[in-house]
Enzyme design. Structure first.
Site, PDB file in Angstrom:
ATOM      1  N   CYS A  92      -0.542   4.428 -15.032  1.00 21.00           N
ATOM      2  CA  CYS A  92      -0.187   5.675 -15.703  1.00 21.00           C
ATOM      3  C   CYS A  92      -1.250   6.013 -16.747  1.00 21.00           C
ATOM      4  O   CYS A  92      -1.527   5.191 -17.627  1.00 21.00           O
ATOM      5  CB  CYS A  92       1.185   5.555 -16.371  1.00 21.00           C
ATOM      6  SG  CYS A  92       1.668   7.042 -17.301  1.00 21.00           S
ATOM      7  N   CYS A  95       0.583   5.920 -20.368  1.00 17.80           N
ATOM      8  CA  CYS A  95       1.077   4.643 -20.889  1.00 17.80           C
ATOM      9  C   CYS A  95       0.047   3.523 -20.769  1.00 17.80           C
ATOM     10  O   CYS A  95       0.098   2.545 -21.519  1.00 17.80           O
ATOM     11  CB  CYS A  95       2.354   4.244 -20.152  1.00 17.80           C
ATOM     12  SG  CYS A  95       3.664   5.480 -20.288  1.00 17.80           S
ATOM     13  N   CYS A 129       6.046   6.384 -13.098  1.00 12.55           N
ATOM     14  CA  CYS A 129       5.947   5.514 -14.274  1.00 12.55           C
ATOM     15  C   CYS A 129       7.336   5.347 -14.884  1.00 12.55           C
ATOM     16  O   CYS A 129       7.945   6.335 -15.313  1.00 12.55           O
ATOM     17  CB  CYS A 129       4.989   6.111 -15.300  1.00 12.55           C
ATOM     18  SG  CYS A 129       4.910   5.129 -16.828  1.00 12.55           S
ATOM     19  N   CYS A 132       7.477   6.675 -18.850  1.00  8.18           N
ATOM     20  CA  CYS A 132       7.465   8.087 -19.255  1.00  8.18           C
ATOM     21  C   CYS A 132       7.905   9.032 -18.137  1.00  8.18           C
ATOM     22  O   CYS A 132       7.905  10.256 -18.321  1.00  8.18           O
ATOM     23  CB  CYS A 132       6.068   8.479 -19.735  1.00  8.18           C
ATOM     24  SG  CYS A 132       4.809   8.502 -18.428  1.00  8.18           S
ATOM     25  N   CYS A 157      -7.856  -2.961   1.386  1.00  4.80           N
ATOM     26  CA  CYS A 157      -8.823  -3.450   2.366  1.00  4.80           C
ATOM     27  C   CYS A 157      -9.609  -2.329   3.055  1.00  4.80           C
ATOM     28  O   CYS A 157     -10.806  -2.482   3.328  1.00  4.80           O
ATOM     29  CB  CYS A 157      -8.147  -4.342   3.396  1.00  4.80           C
ATOM     30  SG  CYS A 157      -6.841  -3.539   4.375  1.00  4.80           S
ATOM     31  N   HIS A 185      -4.886  -4.874   8.598  1.00  2.88           N
ATOM     32  CA  HIS A 185      -6.026  -5.320   7.799  1.00  2.88           C
ATOM     33  C   HIS A 185      -7.303  -4.775   8.446  1.00  2.88           C
ATOM     34  O   HIS A 185      -7.309  -4.447   9.626  1.00  2.88           O
ATOM     35  CB  HIS A 185      -6.090  -6.852   7.712  1.00  2.88           C
ATOM     36  CG  HIS A 185      -7.038  -7.352   6.654  1.00  2.88           C
ATOM     37  ND1 HIS A 185      -7.043  -6.858   5.377  1.00  2.88           N
ATOM     38  CD2 HIS A 185      -8.042  -8.280   6.701  1.00  2.88           C
ATOM     39  CE1 HIS A 185      -7.976  -7.469   4.664  1.00  2.88           C
ATOM     40  NE2 HIS A 185      -8.612  -8.322   5.459  1.00  2.88           N
ATOM     41  N   ASP A 202     -15.610 -10.271   5.173  1.00  2.00           N
ATOM     42  CA  ASP A 202     -14.463  -9.594   4.565  1.00  2.00           C
ATOM     43  C   ASP A 202     -14.727  -9.488   3.067  1.00  2.00           C
ATOM     44  O   ASP A 202     -14.662 -10.478   2.341  1.00  2.00           O
ATOM     45  CB  ASP A 202     -13.181 -10.387   4.827  1.00  2.00           C
ATOM     46  CG  ASP A 202     -11.931  -9.638   4.379  1.00  2.00           C
ATOM     47  OD1 ASP A 202     -12.029  -8.819   3.452  1.00  2.00           O
ATOM     48  OD2 ASP A 202     -10.846  -9.882   4.953  1.00  2.00           O
ATOM     49  N   GLU A 205     -12.101 -10.532   0.371  1.00  2.00           N
ATOM     50  CA  GLU A 205     -11.879 -11.974   0.275  1.00  2.00           C
ATOM     51  C   GLU A 205     -13.181 -12.740   0.002  1.00  2.00           C
ATOM     52  O   GLU A 205     -13.164 -13.959  -0.123  1.00  2.00           O
ATOM     53  CB  GLU A 205     -11.270 -12.499   1.584  1.00  2.00           C
ATOM     54  CG  GLU A 205      -9.914 -11.928   1.918  1.00  2.00           C
ATOM     55  CD  GLU A 205      -8.830 -12.396   0.954  1.00  2.00           C
ATOM     56  OE1 GLU A 205      -8.610 -13.616   0.855  1.00  2.00           O
ATOM     57  OE2 GLU A 205      -8.219 -11.522   0.301  1.00  2.00           O
TER      58      GLU A 205
END
Length: 334
Positions: A92, A95, A129, A132, A157, A185, A202, A205
């Protein structure tokens, strides 16, 4: 499109051409130049990074890699540790990240016209949120150059693989693939001339040449793993499951999605069409032919039970994403 949508249309040639058109963007000279500008800090420190990597390899008694492969491995680590950020949920703007509670996903919807003009998102995640009650929008961007710009550099990913593929092409790795796993993925592959084969990478990762990471480390029950590039579309599922028995199980799981005959025919047709429309010099054409032949030989060898030992060391569960999210997906260490 969603993974379910892609799976249901996997035999559709139009879908395959859509993905191929996406891969062609990595060949655009302006996009490549933008990518090189974005990763300039890595290029400036490459000597320092490579020396640290060599010291690490010596400590664990790893065989030295060819320079081009070592370069990709170093780029992977830098990309994950210093450059790109994993997106769990939207923050947010009022916030901030220190709010007492995290925002919550409430819906996914089509992007607005202004959102489409800024990064070409396919969809937008809308969060609420709890502090708020404001709505926070997170577009899932498809433009790899926009993803690499300093005010973004985040996502899951799909964004990671998209951005990393462009970086590899910009650095002169001509044969690069965007790899789709229909159980949700994506990652990349590049052709290694020193190893004479395709190598799994990847970015989220920081994983290099660990094709069994998903089936053995994460415990995924793979179905279709399809590699897309500017040169064609290939079913590479066999590379990502260890052993003929597990591959047979993958074939059984995906039998209801699309027939093997229809899938093979669609992939072959799409690949033939894109190669007929591709203008390449003699050297590039020869490189493409070598890559296709080696790809076929490797996958056939895997069918015979050989060459099933790619990867280095113990495979771990998923590291990207919040712990709660990884646990909900069942992708932790088995």
């Amino acid at each position: 499109p969603s993974y379910q949508h892609m799976t249901s249309r996997l035999s559709g040639v139009s879908l395959l051409h859509t993905w191929r058109a996406h891969a062609l963007r990595y060949d655009d000279a302006l996009q490549q130049a933008a990518a090189l500008d974005a990763i300039a800090p890595f290029l400036e420190r490459i000597k320092e990074i490579e020396e640290a990597q060599q010291q690490q390899q010596q400590q664990v008694s790893e065989a030295p890699l060819a320079p081009r492969d070592a370069f990709v491995k170093a780029l992977l680590r830098w990309f994950k540790d210093e450059f790109f950020t994993w997106h769990n949920e939207a923050i947010c703007p009022t916030c901030g990240p220190e709010a007492g509670e995290k925002t919550r996903l409430v819906r996914v919807e089509e992007p607005t016209q202004s959102e489409r003009a800024d990064g070409e998102p396919g969809r937008v995640e809308v969060y609420n949120c709890p502090c708020c009650s404001a709505e926070v929008r997170f577009p899932r961007l498809n433009d790899p150059v926009r993803l690499l710009q300093p005010d973004w550099r985040k996502g899951r990913c799909g964004e990671w693989a998209n951005a990393f593929c462009l970086c590899l092409r910009a650095l002169g790795y001509r044969q690069v693939r965007y790899v789709l796993d229909t159980t949700d993925h994506v990652w990349c592959e590049y052709w290694s001339s020193s190893l004479n084969r395709w190598v799994h990478v990847d970015a989220c990762e920081a994983s290099w040449d660990e094709p069994h990471l998903y089936s053995e480390g994460w415990g995924k029950k793979l179905r279709h793993v399809i590699a897309f590039s500017m040169d064609g579309v290939v079913d590479v599922t066999r590379r990502y499951v260890k052993g003929q028995q597990k591959y047979t199980e993958a074939l059984q799981r995906r039998a209801a999605d699309v027939s093997e005959r229809n899938l093979a025919a669609s992939l072959a047709y799409a690949t033939t069409r894109v190669r007929l429309t591709t203008t390449a010099g003699a050297e590039a054409a020869a490189s493409l032919a070598r890559g296709a032949a080696a790809d076929l030989i490797e996958l056939l060898a895997l069918h015979d039970g050989a060459c099933d030992d790619c990867g280095h060391g113990a495979l771990q569960g998923r590291t990207s994403g919040s712990l709660a999210w990884r646990l909900s997906r069942g992708e932790m260490k088995r």
